[in-house]
Design an enzyme around this catalytic site. Structure first.
Site, PDB file in Angstrom:
ATOM      1  CB  CYS A  63      -0.901  -0.015   1.233  1.00 59.65           C
ATOM      2  SG  CYS A  63      -1.780   1.528   1.514  1.00 59.65           S
ATOM      3  CD1 TRP A  96      -6.108  -3.978   4.494  1.00 61.13           C
ATOM      4  CD2 TRP A  96      -4.598  -5.159   3.334  1.00 61.13           C
ATOM      5  NE1 TRP A  96      -5.679  -3.189   3.461  1.00 61.13           N
ATOM      6  CE2 TRP A  96      -4.746  -3.888   2.719  1.00 61.13           C
ATOM      7  CE3 TRP A  96      -3.691  -6.065   2.780  1.00 61.13           C
ATOM      8  CZ2 TRP A  96      -4.026  -3.503   1.585  1.00 61.13           C
ATOM      9  CZ3 TRP A  96      -2.979  -5.700   1.649  1.00 61.13           C
ATOM     10  CH2 TRP A  96      -3.149  -4.431   1.058  1.00 61.13           C
ATOM     11  CB  THR A 132      -7.848   1.494   5.246  1.00 62.58           C
ATOM     12  OG1 THR A 132      -7.963   2.476   6.299  1.00 62.58           O
ATOM     13  CG2 THR A 132      -9.127   1.492   4.418  1.00 62.58           C
ATOM     14  CB  VAL A 133      -2.832  -0.625   5.980  1.00 63.57           C
ATOM     15  CG1 VAL A 133      -3.064  -1.912   6.711  1.00 63.57           C
ATOM     16  CG2 VAL A 133      -2.868  -0.834   4.465  1.00 63.57           C
ATOM     17  CD  GLU A 148      -5.513  10.710   6.100  1.00 62.69           C
ATOM     18  OE1 GLU A 148      -4.534  10.863   5.316  1.00 62.69           O
ATOM     19  OE2 GLU A 148      -6.618  10.249   5.732  1.00 62.69           O
ATOM     20  CB  SER A 149      -1.061   7.592   5.361  1.00 65.80           C
ATOM     21  OG  SER A 149      -1.561   8.271   4.218  1.00 65.80           O
ATOM     22  CE1 TYR A 195      -5.229   2.013  -5.079  1.00 67.37           C
ATOM     23  CE2 TYR A 195      -3.762   3.904  -5.148  1.00 67.37           C
ATOM     24  CZ  TYR A 195      -4.030   2.605  -4.747  1.00 67.37           C
ATOM     25  OH  TYR A 195      -3.088   1.907  -4.027  1.00 67.37           O
TER      26      TYR A 195
END
Length: 323
Positions: A63, A96, A132-133, A148-149, A195
């Site tokens: 990811c 996942w 999510t990751v 939240e990355s 995406y």
């Protein structure tokens, strides 16, 4: 793929799109912040103080959003202070998983969970949204701090400086305006643009996304003809947010997501820039091309129903002699 509804897992057959066929990315749910003293951050609640050994990161090596957090963990010398677990590259009907691949993915070291969604339900039994990751977990309160990355990398950038003694600043105050300008366009047309092209369900939505992507590649190529990095010839978060898409581009996005007008290697400045970033100490160790290729081609049955994994392309990311 799937999502959580009140703690129950609902399998999704396809990524979500609008009536016009445009890919819709779900919003992150957990938006708290780790701060130096545990005060409240820009969003969420307080109480998450920067402490060595308190926090744990769940990521996928495939990811690009999770990859950002791994890079910042290395650049900010947080390896000894924030532990990590890696999910299996295959993301099928159960989302996942913590299945072992015998090399990088070794399971959930905290709870021996089977699925990443179990971590979400452990934090919030009525959790809604996608599992999510990345996930940043707090051992003390047994909750998810953030998924939240873009916010996790800013926590890593400064919150632990007093613990590590590392004062590298990838979000400097004097350059934030420029960084945000790059971030906005890069996210909209490149990071998320691939995406939007790959998961589009109409020709118009696909062409809109693909053309926007390559317009930005042309813009970035021009920018890098006059500058070593994106902002004032110094590495910032804008560079690393771009890098995680570039390193995947020729391997998966160009073919799997039909972003095939050009390849990364066709852009002399972008290709040299990406290889330079790859060779920053510690960064190459965060890149796992096997997980990247395996995840995209095996997990997206709607795009690759035979699940055949391609053997190429081949490129030498270590061949860089300056620019």
């Amino acid at each position: 793929m799937g999502h959580l509804e009140n703690g129950k897992w609902i399998a999704d057959q396809l990524p979500r799109t609008s009536a016009e066929g445009r890919f819709l990315r779900p919003a992150s749910v957990f938006r708290n912040w780790i701060t130096e003293q545990g005060s409240q951050g820009p969003s969420g609640i307080g109480g998450y103080k920067a402490e060595s050994g308190r926090y744990h990161l769940y990521v996928s090596l495939a990811c690009p959003w999770a990859h950002r957090t791994l890079i910042f963990r290395v650049l900010k010398r947080l390896e000894e202070h924030i532990s990590v677990d890696i999910v299996h590259p295959d993301m099928l009907g159960d989302g996942w998983t913590f299945n072992s691949d015998g090399v990088a993915a070794k399971g959930d070291s905290l709870f021996d969970s089977e699925f990443l969604r179990d971590i979400y339900v452990r934090s919030e039994p009525r959790a809604n949204g996608r599992a999510t990751v990345p996930v940043l977990w707090d051992r003390e309160t047994e909750t998810i701090v953030s998924n939240e990355s873009s916010e996790i990398i800013r926590m890593f950038n400064s919150a632990f400086n007093g613990i590590t003694g590392d004062n590298l600043d990838l979000w400097p105050v004097e350059n934030r305006g420029q960084i945000e300008e790059f971030n906005e366009r890069i996210y909209r047309t490149v990071n998320n643009g691939v995406y939007k092209a790959g998961f589009a369900t109409s020709q118009a939505a696909y062409e809109e996304a693909a053309n926007g992507l390559f317009d930005s590649f042309d813009w970035l190529e021009r920018t890098l003809s006059n500058s070593r990095y994106l902002v004032n010839d110094e590495l910032t978060e804008a560079d690393w947010r771009l890098f995680t898409t570039l390193v995947r581009f020729d391997k998966v996005y160009a073919t799997h997501f039909k972003c095939n007008r050009s390849r990364l290697v066709d852009y002399p400045n972008l290709w040299a820039y990406a290889r330079e970033l790859y060779q920053v100490p510690g960064v190459s160790e965060t890149v796992n091309f096997h997980h990247i290729v395996r995840h995209y081609y095996f997990s997206h049955a709607n795009l690759n129903p035979t699940r055949i994994i391609p053997i190429g392309p081949v490129a030498d990311w270590n061949e860089f002699h300056g620019r």
